[in-house]
Design an enzyme around this catalytic site. Structure first.
Site, PDB file in Angstrom:
ATOM      1  N   GLN A   1       0.821  -1.207   0.000  1.00 28.84           N
ATOM      2  CA  GLN A   1       0.000   0.000   0.000  1.00 28.84           C
ATOM      3  C   GLN A   1       0.851   1.251   0.000  1.00 28.84           C
ATOM      4  O   GLN A   1       1.956   1.261   0.525  1.00 28.84           O
ATOM      5  CB  GLN A   1      -0.975   0.007   1.177  1.00 28.84           C
ATOM      6  CG  GLN A   1      -0.324   0.054   2.533  1.00 28.84           C
ATOM      7  CD  GLN A   1      -1.325  -0.192   3.651  1.00 28.84           C
ATOM      8  OE1 GLN A   1      -2.178  -1.078   3.554  1.00 28.84           O
ATOM      9  NE2 GLN A   1      -1.228   0.577   4.711  1.00 28.84           N
ATOM     10  N   GLY A   2       0.300   2.277  -0.618  1.00 23.50           N
ATOM     11  CA  GLY A   2       0.957   3.570  -0.683  1.00 23.50           C
ATOM     12  C   GLY A   2      -0.063   4.667  -0.490  1.00 23.50           C
ATOM     13  O   GLY A   2      -1.272   4.449  -0.609  1.00 23.50           O
ATOM     14  N   TYR A   3       0.428   5.861  -0.214  1.00 24.29           N
ATOM     15  CA  TYR A   3      -0.443   6.990   0.135  1.00 24.29           C
ATOM     16  C   TYR A   3      -0.322   8.107  -0.886  1.00 24.29           C
ATOM     17  O   TYR A   3       0.776   8.577  -1.187  1.00 24.29           O
ATOM     18  CB  TYR A   3      -0.109   7.487   1.543  1.00 24.29           C
ATOM     19  CG  TYR A   3      -0.541   6.435   2.547  1.00 24.29           C
ATOM     20  CD1 TYR A   3      -1.780   6.500   3.152  1.00 24.29           C
ATOM     21  CD2 TYR A   3       0.261   5.334   2.807  1.00 24.29           C
ATOM     22  CE1 TYR A   3      -2.211   5.503   4.016  1.00 24.29           C
ATOM     23  CE2 TYR A   3      -0.150   4.335   3.656  1.00 24.29           C
ATOM     24  CZ  TYR A   3      -1.398   4.429   4.266  1.00 24.29           C
ATOM     25  OH  TYR A   3      -1.820   3.428   5.095  1.00 24.29           O
ATOM     26  N   LEU A   4      -1.481   8.512  -1.411  1.00 22.97           N
ATOM     27  CA  LEU A   4      -1.550   9.646  -2.319  1.00 22.97           C
ATOM     28  C   LEU A   4      -1.641  10.936  -1.514  1.00 22.97           C
ATOM     29  O   LEU A   4      -1.230  11.991  -1.968  1.00 22.97           O
ATOM     30  CB  LEU A   4      -2.760   9.516  -3.242  1.00 22.97           C
ATOM     31  CG  LEU A   4      -2.773   8.247  -4.106  1.00 22.97           C
ATOM     32  CD1 LEU A   4      -4.100   8.097  -4.825  1.00 22.97           C
ATOM     33  CD2 LEU A   4      -1.622   8.265  -5.098  1.00 22.97           C
TER      34      LEU A   4
ATOM     35  N   ASP B   1       3.361   9.125  -2.307  1.00 24.07           N
ATOM     36  CA  ASP B   1       4.408   9.820  -1.566  1.00 24.07           C
ATOM     37  C   ASP B   1       4.985   8.880  -0.516  1.00 24.07           C
ATOM     38  O   ASP B   1       4.271   8.064   0.051  1.00 24.07           O
ATOM     39  CB  ASP B   1       3.832  11.055  -0.851  1.00 24.07           C
ATOM     40  CG  ASP B   1       3.470  12.159  -1.833  1.00 24.07           C
ATOM     41  OD1 ASP B   1       4.123  12.261  -2.880  1.00 24.07           O
ATOM     42  OD2 ASP B   1       2.525  12.918  -1.532  1.00 24.07           O
TER      43      ASP B   1
END
Length: 149
Positions: free
Chosen positions: A28-31, A78
């Site tokens: 998972q990654g965060y916008l 990010d």
């Protein structure tokens, strides 16, 4: 609404028979981290998630993504991409421990989350003896915070 408690886990106290429980590989990654807008690959499923501010009780909305949309958005995240294996360990009263074993540069972090049907159940919860510190009310252990370190 998502109602959950979160705990640190000590590696020496892990259940010895983890391989008998279902395990999912998560990336998972965060916008965005304020508000939280996350993309996640959960085995072969893909989601865009919005989470409100909060600790034990938060709004959460999940929208399905295609693999192609996920890969496109992944390049726009990010901070670090979080990878972890999540073991689903049943508890009494229909509850489930979601045990996250982090990989990459977050290893050897281990966190357990338990989701509840209501706040009363969350407040009355007695964690298993192998759980360590309750970090429910610490933003330090939100995945969105971990993605920035």
């Amino acid at each position: 609404m998502e109602i959950e408690r979160k705990y640190l886990i000590d590696k020496q106290n892990l259940p010895k028979d983890l391989d008998r429980y279902p395990c999912r590989h998560i990336e998972q990654g965060y916008l965005c981290t304020e508000p939280v807008v996350r993309i996640r690959r959960d085995n072969d499923d893909y989601f865009l998630t919005y989470k409100s501010k909060g600790h034990m009780v938060r709004e959460e909305y999940n929208l399905p993504l295609t693999k192609e949309a996920y890969e496109h958005l992944k390049a726009k995240t990010d901070g670090r991409l979080i990878v972890k294996d999540r073991y689903m360990i049943p508890l009494q009263d229909g509850l489930t421990i979601e045990l996250d074993i982090f990989g990459g540069d977050l290893a050897p972090l281990l966190l357990a989350e338990v989701e509840f049907p209501d706040e009363a159940a969350a407040n009355a919860f007695e964690p298993p003896a192998w759980f360590k510190e309750d970090v429910t009310f610490s933003s330090q252990y939100h995945n969105s915070t971990l993605s920035k370190k």
